[in-house]
Structure formats: structure tokens, C-alpha cells
Design a protein around this motif. Structure first.
Motif, PDB file in Angstrom:
ATOM      1  N   LEU A 154      -0.065 -13.168  -0.865  1.00  0.00           N
ATOM      2  CA  LEU A 154      -0.038 -11.747  -1.242  1.00  0.00           C
ATOM      3  C   LEU A 154      -1.433 -11.130  -1.062  1.00  0.00           C
ATOM      4  O   LEU A 154      -1.578 -10.030  -0.506  1.00  0.00           O
ATOM      5  CB  LEU A 154       0.423 -11.632  -2.697  1.00  0.00           C
ATOM      6  N   ILE A 155      -2.444 -11.865  -1.499  1.00  0.00           N
ATOM      7  CA  ILE A 155      -3.829 -11.373  -1.356  1.00  0.00           C
ATOM      8  C   ILE A 155      -4.165 -11.230   0.129  1.00  0.00           C
ATOM      9  O   ILE A 155      -4.711 -10.213   0.566  1.00  0.00           O
ATOM     10  CB  ILE A 155      -4.828 -12.355  -2.031  1.00  0.00           C
ATOM     11  N   GLU A 156      -3.800 -12.250   0.923  1.00  0.00           N
ATOM     12  CA  GLU A 156      -4.126 -12.203   2.356  1.00  0.00           C
ATOM     13  C   GLU A 156      -3.456 -10.989   3.009  1.00  0.00           C
ATOM     14  O   GLU A 156      -4.077 -10.260   3.787  1.00  0.00           O
ATOM     15  CB  GLU A 156      -3.675 -13.498   3.044  1.00  0.00           C
ATOM     16  N   ASN A 157      -2.183 -10.759   2.684  1.00  0.00           N
ATOM     17  CA  ASN A 157      -1.460  -9.665   3.336  1.00  0.00           C
ATOM     18  C   ASN A 157      -1.991  -8.291   2.927  1.00  0.00           C
ATOM     19  O   ASN A 157      -2.143  -7.405   3.757  1.00  0.00           O
ATOM     20  CB  ASN A 157       0.037  -9.773   3.047  1.00  0.00           C
ATOM     21  N   TRP A 158      -2.318  -8.120   1.636  1.00  0.00           N
ATOM     22  CA  TRP A 158      -2.886  -6.835   1.217  1.00  0.00           C
ATOM     23  C   TRP A 158      -4.299  -6.649   1.770  1.00  0.00           C
ATOM     24  O   TRP A 158      -4.695  -5.548   2.136  1.00  0.00           O
ATOM     25  CB  TRP A 158      -2.875  -6.679  -0.305  1.00  0.00           C
ATOM     26  N   SER A 159      -5.060  -7.758   1.836  1.00  0.00           N
ATOM     27  CA  SER A 159      -6.427  -7.613   2.357  1.00  0.00           C
ATOM     28  C   SER A 159      -6.380  -7.295   3.851  1.00  0.00           C
ATOM     29  O   SER A 159      -7.281  -6.632   4.371  1.00  0.00           O
ATOM     30  CB  SER A 159      -7.269  -8.858   2.090  1.00  0.00           C
ATOM     31  N   PHE A 160      -5.323  -7.731   4.531  1.00  0.00           N
ATOM     32  CA  PHE A 160      -5.182  -7.362   5.946  1.00  0.00           C
ATOM     33  C   PHE A 160      -5.049  -5.840   6.068  1.00  0.00           C
ATOM     34  O   PHE A 160      -5.655  -5.210   6.939  1.00  0.00           O
ATOM     35  CB  PHE A 160      -3.974  -8.072   6.573  1.00  0.00           C
ATOM     36  N   ILE A 161      -4.286  -5.249   5.157  1.00  0.00           N
ATOM     37  CA  ILE A 161      -4.124  -3.785   5.168  1.00  0.00           C
ATOM     38  C   ILE A 161      -5.483  -3.109   4.890  1.00  0.00           C
ATOM     39  O   ILE A 161      -5.859  -2.141   5.546  1.00  0.00           O
ATOM     40  CB  ILE A 161      -3.056  -3.364   4.120  1.00  0.00           C
ATOM     41  N   GLY A 162      -6.250  -3.679   3.950  1.00  0.00           N
ATOM     42  CA  GLY A 162      -7.601  -3.157   3.670  1.00  0.00           C
ATOM     43  C   GLY A 162      -8.475  -3.253   4.916  1.00  0.00           C
ATOM     44  O   GLY A 162      -9.210  -2.320   5.250  1.00  0.00           O
ATOM     45  N   GLU A 163      -8.380  -4.378   5.619  1.00  0.00           N
ATOM     46  CA  GLU A 163      -9.157  -4.575   6.859  1.00  0.00           C
ATOM     47  C   GLU A 163      -8.747  -3.563   7.928  1.00  0.00           C
ATOM     48  O   GLU A 163      -9.579  -3.096   8.697  1.00  0.00           O
ATOM     49  CB  GLU A 163      -8.893  -5.993   7.403  1.00  0.00           C
ATOM     50  N   CYS A 164      -7.454  -3.243   7.974  1.00  0.00           N
ATOM     51  CA  CYS A 164      -6.985  -2.244   8.961  1.00  0.00           C
ATOM     52  C   CYS A 164      -7.682  -0.901   8.695  1.00  0.00           C
ATOM     53  O   CYS A 164      -8.027  -0.190   9.630  1.00  0.00           O
ATOM     54  CB  CYS A 164      -5.471  -2.051   8.876  1.00  0.00           C
ATOM     55  N   CYS A 165      -7.871  -0.558   7.398  1.00  0.00           N
ATOM     56  CA  CYS A 165      -8.564   0.698   7.074  1.00  0.00           C
ATOM     57  C   CYS A 165      -9.988   0.669   7.612  1.00  0.00           C
ATOM     58  O   CYS A 165     -10.509   1.666   8.085  1.00  0.00           O
ATOM     59  CB  CYS A 165      -8.653   0.897   5.552  1.00  0.00           C
ATOM     60  N   ILE A 166     -10.639  -0.506   7.527  1.00  0.00           N
ATOM     61  CA  ILE A 166     -12.054  -0.570   7.901  1.00  0.00           C
ATOM     62  C   ILE A 166     -12.228  -0.837   9.401  1.00  0.00           C
ATOM     63  O   ILE A 166     -13.069  -0.243  10.053  1.00  0.00           O
ATOM     64  CB  ILE A 166     -12.798  -1.661   7.078  1.00  0.00           C
ATOM     65  N   GLN A 167     -11.416  -1.744   9.939  1.00  0.00           N
ATOM     66  CA  GLN A 167     -11.656  -2.237  11.311  1.00  0.00           C
ATOM     67  C   GLN A 167     -10.721  -1.652  12.366  1.00  0.00           C
ATOM     68  O   GLN A 167     -10.883  -1.960  13.539  1.00  0.00           O
ATOM     69  CB  GLN A 167     -11.513  -3.776  11.357  1.00  0.00           C
ATOM     70  N   GLY A 168      -9.707  -0.931  11.989  1.00  0.00           N
ATOM     71  CA  GLY A 168      -8.768  -0.413  12.992  1.00  0.00           C
ATOM     72  C   GLY A 168      -7.654  -1.401  13.283  1.00  0.00           C
ATOM     73  O   GLY A 168      -6.631  -1.394  12.618  1.00  0.00           O
ATOM     74  N   SER A 169      -7.867  -2.293  14.284  1.00  0.00           N
ATOM     75  CA  SER A 169      -6.822  -3.296  14.538  1.00  0.00           C
ATOM     76  C   SER A 169      -7.412  -4.698  14.539  1.00  0.00           C
ATOM     77  O   SER A 169      -7.681  -5.266  15.590  1.00  0.00           O
ATOM     78  CB  SER A 169      -6.086  -3.004  15.852  1.00  0.00           C
ATOM     79  N   PRO A 170      -7.657  -5.234  13.352  1.00  0.00           N
ATOM     80  CA  PRO A 170      -8.274  -6.561  13.249  1.00  0.00           C
ATOM     81  C   PRO A 170      -7.275  -7.657  13.610  1.00  0.00           C
ATOM     82  O   PRO A 170      -6.054  -7.439  13.545  1.00  0.00           O
ATOM     83  CB  PRO A 170      -8.639  -6.647  11.767  1.00  0.00           C
ATOM     84  N   SER A 171      -7.798  -8.814  13.997  1.00  0.00           N
ATOM     85  CA  SER A 171      -6.895  -9.921  14.338  1.00  0.00           C
ATOM     86  C   SER A 171      -6.320 -10.570  13.085  1.00  0.00           C
ATOM     87  O   SER A 171      -5.244 -11.152  13.109  1.00  0.00           O
ATOM     88  CB  SER A 171      -7.643 -10.976  15.150  1.00  0.00           C
ATOM     89  N   GLY A 172      -7.034 -10.481  11.975  1.00  0.00           N
ATOM     90  CA  GLY A 172      -6.556 -11.105  10.733  1.00  0.00           C
ATOM     91  C   GLY A 172      -7.301 -12.391  10.401  1.00  0.00           C
ATOM     92  O   GLY A 172      -7.106 -12.972   9.340  1.00  0.00           O
ATOM     93  N   ILE A 173      -8.187 -12.819  11.298  1.00  0.00           N
ATOM     94  CA  ILE A 173      -8.863 -14.107  11.036  1.00  0.00           C
ATOM     95  C   ILE A 173      -9.896 -13.971   9.909  1.00  0.00           C
ATOM     96  O   ILE A 173     -10.036 -14.875   9.085  1.00  0.00           O
ATOM     97  CB  ILE A 173      -9.501 -14.674  12.329  1.00  0.00           C
ATOM     98  N   ASP A 174     -10.575 -12.818   9.837  1.00  0.00           N
ATOM     99  CA  ASP A 174     -11.630 -12.670   8.818  1.00  0.00           C
ATOM    100  C   ASP A 174     -11.051 -12.665   7.408  1.00  0.00           C
ATOM    101  O   ASP A 174     -11.556 -13.334   6.510  1.00  0.00           O
ATOM    102  CB  ASP A 174     -12.402 -11.353   9.029  1.00  0.00           C
ATOM    103  N   ASN A 175      -9.962 -11.875   7.226  1.00  0.00           N
ATOM    104  CA  ASN A 175      -9.426 -11.820   5.857  1.00  0.00           C
ATOM    105  C   ASN A 175      -8.693 -13.108   5.499  1.00  0.00           C
ATOM    106  O   ASN A 175      -8.623 -13.481   4.327  1.00  0.00           O
ATOM    107  CB  ASN A 175      -8.563 -10.570   5.636  1.00  0.00           C
ATOM    108  N   ALA A 176      -8.189 -13.838   6.534  1.00  0.00           N
ATOM    109  CA  ALA A 176      -7.575 -15.146   6.246  1.00  0.00           C
ATOM    110  C   ALA A 176      -8.657 -16.105   5.755  1.00  0.00           C
ATOM    111  O   ALA A 176      -8.480 -16.811   4.755  1.00  0.00           O
ATOM    112  CB  ALA A 176      -6.887 -15.693   7.492  1.00  0.00           C
ATOM    113  N   ALA A 177      -9.817 -16.090   6.437  1.00  0.00           N
ATOM    114  CA  ALA A 177     -10.911 -16.991   6.031  1.00  0.00           C
ATOM    115  C   ALA A 177     -11.435 -16.608   4.647  1.00  0.00           C
ATOM    116  O   ALA A 177     -11.713 -17.465   3.811  1.00  0.00           O
ATOM    117  CB  ALA A 177     -12.037 -16.945   7.054  1.00  0.00           C
TER     118      ALA A 177
END
Ligand code: PMV
Length: 371
Positions: A176-199
Motif C-alpha cells: 500500500l505504501i509503495e503504491n501510494w508513494s508511486f502516485i506521490g512520485e508521479c506528482c514530482i517526477q512525471g512518469s517515473p519507472s517506480g524503482i526509486d519508490n520501491a527501493a
């Protein structure tokens, strides 16, 4: 309403940057630098955000937020893309912050997540402090997204903190944290791959590969039997990830056969590293193998023309202690150095003195620490 403090680690890409954009395997590891995020109740009906690192202290009355356009809450089933209507409304709300990009993007991430997870009736104060240098390719924005998502999920009761002695490492709350943080990353990075918030969520080592269509992502969590330490050097040379990706794209357009074969080699490097990490129990031998792979990967990145004179300088200064490669997009940014088995303290100190004389920042970090 209780208060919570959480922390999440930055990341380094060990192998596979750039080639990963074209479907090759990459390997990322969490590092010891962390971001700390605290949430506490606010007596006023406001969300207050304090970010000491970028000297921000802002409050937004809850009634000023565009609650009316937020779809019915379904916190346990996070979306996988941004809601453009909410983004447009927040862009208007944050118009005065736009001259300070870091501040603006962090606010966008925090308020976007608050609208989806938080409540119009309960204000809070969010305080963020980070050891992760900003914009250096160590995943600082992902640590903020993970910290804020975790704080909000805890504060509004959607997840529970770990009990005394509980192993949280594969806990379902982390998805749940990973999936919501991916949405947060989308706000900051545009289209992130998801590796940073997974790590930043799970920590450890993560093998990562996405299809060239960028729709499916393969993630594999690896465990490290013995901690490996690396030296991370921030060259302080500003770089643009977007421009460097475009540079590689142009190179590939000009020489597709050659560039694709470099990507294939890099894929082989990442896979060899994964194999060694999974099967090599002798830590000295493991260092040797990873060291050779770091050396070859750097040569490939040089061939892709994404290295930089500031990186060459670090490679030279650290020659005696171990192999160095750029990490992330290159063009400056950060490097990682794996210490050789025979690196003495004196050699190490000499290298640090040299690096400090270039005004680089140097961090000694364990790889693959906790999320
Ligand atoms: O410098 P960073 O951490 O933004 O890393 C970029 C890594 C690339 O492979 C160049 C791009 C990507 O999205 O994977």
C-alpha cells in the motif's frame, strides 16, 4: 490522533542505468542516507508542511483544498495514474510556489496524497528532514513520497505501526505504501519507472526490468547475506536526467546496432551481478566480481557519452581504493565506489582528502539496508 515518525532510505543504481529505459535489467540498492518524516495533529484546521532542508514552512487551510473534485475515497486500492483534474486544481492552488520548483513539487505531492488519504476534518503538521542530497540522483523525491504516504496512512488509521519485535520486511502494508508513494512520485517526477519508490519502501536490493512498451515491470527482491559498503560521491555537478536520456536516444538513432549491443552488454552485467549476489557466499569473491562489473559498466556508460569530467576525476581519485562508476543519469551527479578487498584505511583516507579538495561530498554507505 497520534503522532508518528517514519524514515525511508535513498537509493543508488548499481548497474543498468540508461539501458533500463530500453528494456535491460537494472539493479538498485537502498543506501544509508535517509529522509525522516513526522506527522502530528494540528490544532487548526490546516495542513502545515515544514521542510527544513529547503526552508519551507507553509500552511494550507483544509477548506481551501479542492475536496469537491476528489473521487470517493478508496485508500486500500490506490490508482496507478494521476488524476489530471486534481493536478490542475492544485497547480492553481500552488501558483505562488512555482518559482521554487523543489518546494512546488514537494507540496504538490504532499497535498495530492492528503486529498486522497486524509480528511477535510482533521488538520496535521508534516515535518520533513532529509540526509539525501536533493537532485543528485539518489532518489530524494521518492524518500519524501514514501515518508509522506506512510505518515498519512498511519495517521488516518489505514495501516498500523509494527508491533514490538514484528518483522515488517514483507508486510502487506508495504504494498500500500509503495503504491501510494508511486502516485506521490508521479506528482514530482512525471512518469517515473517506480524503482526509486520501491527501493525507498522495501529497502534491500531490487532487480528491475520493464518491457520497452513501459507497461509491465518485473521486480525481484534480493537479499544480501553480508552488508556491502560503498563510497558515494556527489560531484555537485548539476545534471538533467531528461537531457541525458535524450542524448542516448539520439546516439541510438544514429548507430542503432552499436548502441543496442551496448544495452545488451549492460543487461549481461546486471544479470551477472544478480547471479553473483544470489550464489556467491564468499564476500571477498563477491566484491571482486562486482568490482569487475562496475569497471565494465562504467566503460559502457562512457561509450554512451553520459559520463563527465567531474566523474573522471572521482574515478582517478578513487583508483587506489576500488572501481568507481557513475550512478543514475550521469553528466555529473553521483558516483559509487566499491572498496577493493585490499583497500587500507590509509588509502581510503587519501582518496577522501582528494575528493574533498574537489569540493565533492562523500558518503560512506551500506548497501541494501532496511526500507
Ligand atoms: O539520475 P536518476 O536517479 O534520475 O536516474 C536516472 C536513471 C535512468 O536510467 C537514466 C533513467 C530511468 O528512468 O531509468
Amino acid at each position: 490522533q497520534r503522532s508518528f515518525i517514519v524514515s525511508s532510505p535513498g537509493k543508488t543504481i548499481l548497474f543498468g542505468e540508461h539501458a533500463v529505459v530500453y528494456g535491460a535489467t537494472a539493479l538498485a540498492a537502498s543506501i544509508s542516507l535517509r529522509t525522516y518524516c513526522r506527522i502530528e495533529p494540528n490544532e487548526k484546521p490546516e495542513i502545515t508542511v515544514k521542510m527544513q532542508d529547503i526552508e519551507t514552512n507553509h500552511s494550507f487551510p483544509l477548506e481551501s483544498l479542492p475536496w469537491d473534485i476528489v473521487p470517493p475515497k478508496d485508500v486500500l486500492h490506490p490508482p496507478n495514474t494521476l488524476n489530471n483534474e486534481i493536478v490542475t486544481a492544485l497547480e492553481k492552488l500552488l501558483i505562488n510556489e512555482k518559482n521554487n520548483v523543489l518546494n512546488y513539487l514537494s507540496m504538490l505531492c504532499i497535498i495530492y496524497l492528503y486529498l486522497q488519504i486524509g480528511s477535510p476534518n482533521q488538520g496535521c503538521i508534516i515535518t520533513i528532514n532529509s540526509e539525501v542530497p536533493l537532485g543528485a540522483g539518489l532518489g530524494s523525491s521518492a524518500t519524501v513520497s514514501v515518508g509522506v504516504a506512510t505518515c498519512l496512512l498511519l495517521f488516518f488509521g489505514f495501516i498500523q505501526p509494527p508491533k514490538e519485535g514484528e518483522d515488517y520486511s514483507r508486510h502487506e502494508s508495504l504494498t500500500l505504501i509503495e503504491n501510494w508513494s508511486f502516485i506521490g512520485e508521479c506528482c514530482i517526477q512525471g512518469s517515473p519507472s517506480g524503482i526509486d519508490n520501491a527501493a525507498a519502501t522495501h529497502g534491500g536490493l531490487i532487480a528491475f526490468r520493464k518491457s520497452t512498451a513501459k507497461t509491465t515491470v518485473m521486480k525481484q527482491f534480493l537479499t544480501l547475506e553480508n552488508p556491502l559498503s560503498v563510497l558515494i560521491t556527489d560531484t555537485k555537478q548539476p545534471k538533467s536526467t531528461k537531457e541525458l536520456i535524450q542524448k542516448v536516444c539520439r546516439l541510438r538513432e544514429g548507430s542503432p546496432l552499436i548502441v543496442d549491443s551496448i544495452f545488451q552488454t549492460i543487461d549481461g552485467i546486471s544479470r551477472s551481478a544478480i547471479q553473483a549476489l544470489e550464489s556467491e557466499t564468499d564476500v571477498r569473491r563477491l566484491r571482486e566480481i562486482l568490482g569487475q562489473l562496475i569497471f565494465i559498466n562504467q566503460k559502457m556508460l562512457e561509450a554512451l557519452n553520459v559520463s563527465h569530467i567531474t566523474i573522471d576525476r572521482v574515478i582517478d581519485a578513487t583508483k587506489a581504493i576500488g572501481p568507481t562508476k557513475l550512478t543514475g543519469a550521469g553528466g555529473g551527479g553521483c558516483t559509487i565506489t566499491l572498496r577493493n578487498n585490499d583497500c587500507s584505511n590509509e588509502m581510503f583516507e587519501n582518496a577522501i582528502t582528494k575528493l574533498n579538495s574537489f569540493k565533492n561530498s562523500v558518503y560512506d554507505s551500506l548497501l541494501g539496508g532496511p526500507g
